[in-house]
Design a protein around this motif. Structure first.
Motif, PDB file in Angstrom:
ATOM      1  N   ASP A   1      -0.577 -19.889 -12.651  1.00 47.98           N
ATOM      2  CA  ASP A   1      -1.054 -18.532 -12.922  1.00 47.98           C
ATOM      3  C   ASP A   1      -0.793 -17.580 -11.763  1.00 47.98           C
ATOM      4  O   ASP A   1      -1.129 -16.394 -11.846  1.00 47.98           O
ATOM      5  N   ILE A   2      -0.191 -18.067 -10.674  1.00 47.90           N
ATOM      6  CA  ILE A   2       0.059 -17.236  -9.498  1.00 47.90           C
ATOM      7  C   ILE A   2       1.557 -17.179  -9.226  1.00 47.90           C
ATOM      8  O   ILE A   2       2.229 -18.209  -9.138  1.00 47.90           O
ATOM      9  N   ASP A   3       2.078 -15.968  -9.099  1.00 48.62           N
ATOM     10  CA  ASP A   3       3.457 -15.764  -8.681  1.00 48.62           C
ATOM     11  C   ASP A   3       3.460 -15.401  -7.197  1.00 48.62           C
ATOM     12  O   ASP A   3       2.685 -14.546  -6.756  1.00 48.62           O
ATOM     13  N   LEU A   4       4.332 -16.049  -6.427  1.00 46.14           N
ATOM     14  CA  LEU A   4       4.442 -15.784  -5.007  1.00 46.14           C
ATOM     15  C   LEU A   4       5.659 -14.904  -4.731  1.00 46.14           C
ATOM     16  O   LEU A   4       6.743 -15.142  -5.269  1.00 46.14           O
ATOM     17  N   ARG A   5       5.468 -13.909  -3.890  1.00 46.54           N
ATOM     18  CA  ARG A   5       6.563 -13.035  -3.471  1.00 46.54           C
ATOM     19  C   ARG A   5       6.568 -13.014  -1.947  1.00 46.54           C
ATOM     20  O   ARG A   5       5.622 -12.543  -1.318  1.00 46.54           O
TER      21      ARG A   5
END
Length: 451
Positions: free
Chosen positions: A64-68
């Motif tokens: 559920d978490i996108d890392l940038r």
């Protein structure tokens, strides 16, 4: 308190132009991102590159978490992260900062209290962090950033070359001994030593400040009168400049941590004085041609003992982040015991981020891999003296930096002068006379506060 608030106001005013620059940095902002996109600003050092490589493991466990990731050079990271955090720009959910920024920014309300989150996270074990680092990243008893790795400084040298020349050093070595060894080892294609000369308060001034301290110098006396033209400081800086000009690497005035790491790892220089974290490069077969050939010694001394610095690249969450819960999930993963073991098992025990947790040094695999440098690293971190960094009393704390808000600008300006001396563009005396004028402006504001 008034003093620090005034300094913070200056910092905010000076950061505005940098925030404009940030807005044009492709991929760096969070505009248009989902509520579960975590934008991380980090320095492009080898340990951080490993974290980015392993982040797929975090992503798999947290779909559920996108890392940038926004990776920046050290000087650029300091400037952009400071600008964004001070202005409350909200570009980043996680920032890589240090024990220089953390207490100051926490006092101004710019950071999230991470101790409160740590206490709610099962198994995180905040008390496992090395006490000196934990204290340096705390404000009023709570941590406002958590260490990814910690470091002091030590001397790294080619043991095989030392053996060939019959060179032995005291424990700890003196700078006089180091200079003599650099002269003896210096030969065509193999400079005797690599030292930082690249401008920046966190570049050139990191090693140089330890030299100033151990030679008996200081930036200010107890009444905030600048001391950069004192005999002790001039002797220390002249020694450093002469050493790197006579026996140092080519292009010394533009060499920072990364450049010196490459020089020693590729077998192009005989010695290097710098961060204990360099072992991740020097002892990694993928990046080093000298694995197993490096000897390690405590930070060189002259008058004052225990010259090593204390520093931590740590992770903080700006108070302006809209994704604090998701940001903490990533931060707590990247600074956990489990992450350290993951690095060892997946990438090699020589690449484990050093100097953050006590339990790291209790892992049998790491203890075996780090036998040449691990105990010395831990000892150097524990014995650093940020509260008493100099021979004579001073009104500031910090070994390789002064823990005052103005030091980012002051240190950078002074480092530019000394880098010019390393480049042969001016004398050390001329550089320090100009540096003294910069320091006088800062000292005057503190003296006014005392009246």
């Amino acid at each position: 308190m008034k003093q620090r608030k005034q300094a913070a106001s200056k910092c905010i005013a000076g950061a505005g132009a940098l925030v404009i620059a940030l807005s044009g940095c492709a991929g760096a902002g969070s505009l248009g991102a989902s509520d579960q996109t975590v934008t991380i600003a980090m320095v492009s050092n080898s340990q951080m590159q490993d974290a980015r490589q392993l982040s797929a493991r975090f992503a798999a466990e947290n779909p559920d978490i996108d890392l940038r990731f926004v990776t920046l050079s050290e000087n650029e990271a300091r400037a952009k992260i400071t600008a964004s955090t001070a202005m409350g720009g909200g570009e980043f959910d996680v920032v890589m900062i240090s024990n220089y920024e953390t207490p100051q920014w926490a006092e101004h309300g710019w950071l999230t209290n991470l101790s409160e989150l740590a206490r709610e996270t099962e198994g995180y074990d905040e008390d496992d962090f090395i006490p000196s680092l934990r204290d340096s990243l705390s404000y009023e008893g709570d941590m406002f950033s958590v260490p990814f790795y910690g470091e002091s400084s030590f001397l790294m040298y080619r043991q095989d070359l030392f053996d060939e020349e019959g060179i032995e050093l005291s424990d700890p070595p003196t700078w006089t001994e180091v200079a003599a060894a650099a002269e003896q080892l210096d030969r065509p294609g193999m400079p005797g030593i690599c030292l930082r000369g690249k401008p920046g308060w966190g570049e050139l001034l990191a090693p140089l400040n330890t030299v100033i301290n151990t030679f008996g110098g200081r930036w200010f006396d107890e009444d905030w009168n600048p001391q950069l033209t004192s005999p002790e400081v001039e002797r220390a800086v002249q020694f450093y400049v002469d050493l790197v000009r006579e026996h140092g690497q080519p292009g010394a005035a533009t060499s920072g941590f990364s450049e010196c790491a490459t020089q020693l790892a590729q077998g192009r220089v005989a010695m290097w004085y710098d961060s204990t974290s360099a072992v991740s490069t020097l002892e990694n077969p993928a990046s080093s041609n000298v694995v197993g050939q490096i000897g390690y010694a405590a930070a060189p001394v002259e008058v004052k003992e225990d010259a090593g610095w204390l520093y931590s690249w740590a992770l903080g969450i700006p108070a302006t982040s809209d994704n604090k819960e998701a940001a903490w999930r990533f931060v707590s993963w990247m600074t956990s015991k489990e992450y350290l073991r993951l690095v060892g098992e997946e990438l090699g025990w020589d690449r484990v981020p050093p100097g953050s947790r006590i339990s790291t040094y209790e892992m049998p695999e790491y203890a075996e891999a780090s036998a040449a440098y691990g105990p010395l690293t831990l000892d150097s971190i524990e014995n650093a003296t940020p509260l008493q960094p100099t021979v004579d009393p001073v009104p500031y704390t910090g070994v390789q930096f002064l823990a005052i808000p103005e030091f980012q600008d002051l240190g950078t300006r002074v480092s530019q002068q000394i880098s010019a001396a390393i480049a042969g563009q001016k004398s050390v005396t001329e550089a320090l006379e100009q540096a003294q004028l910069y320091a006088e402006a800062v000292g005057a504001s503190y003296r006014e506060e005392q009246q």
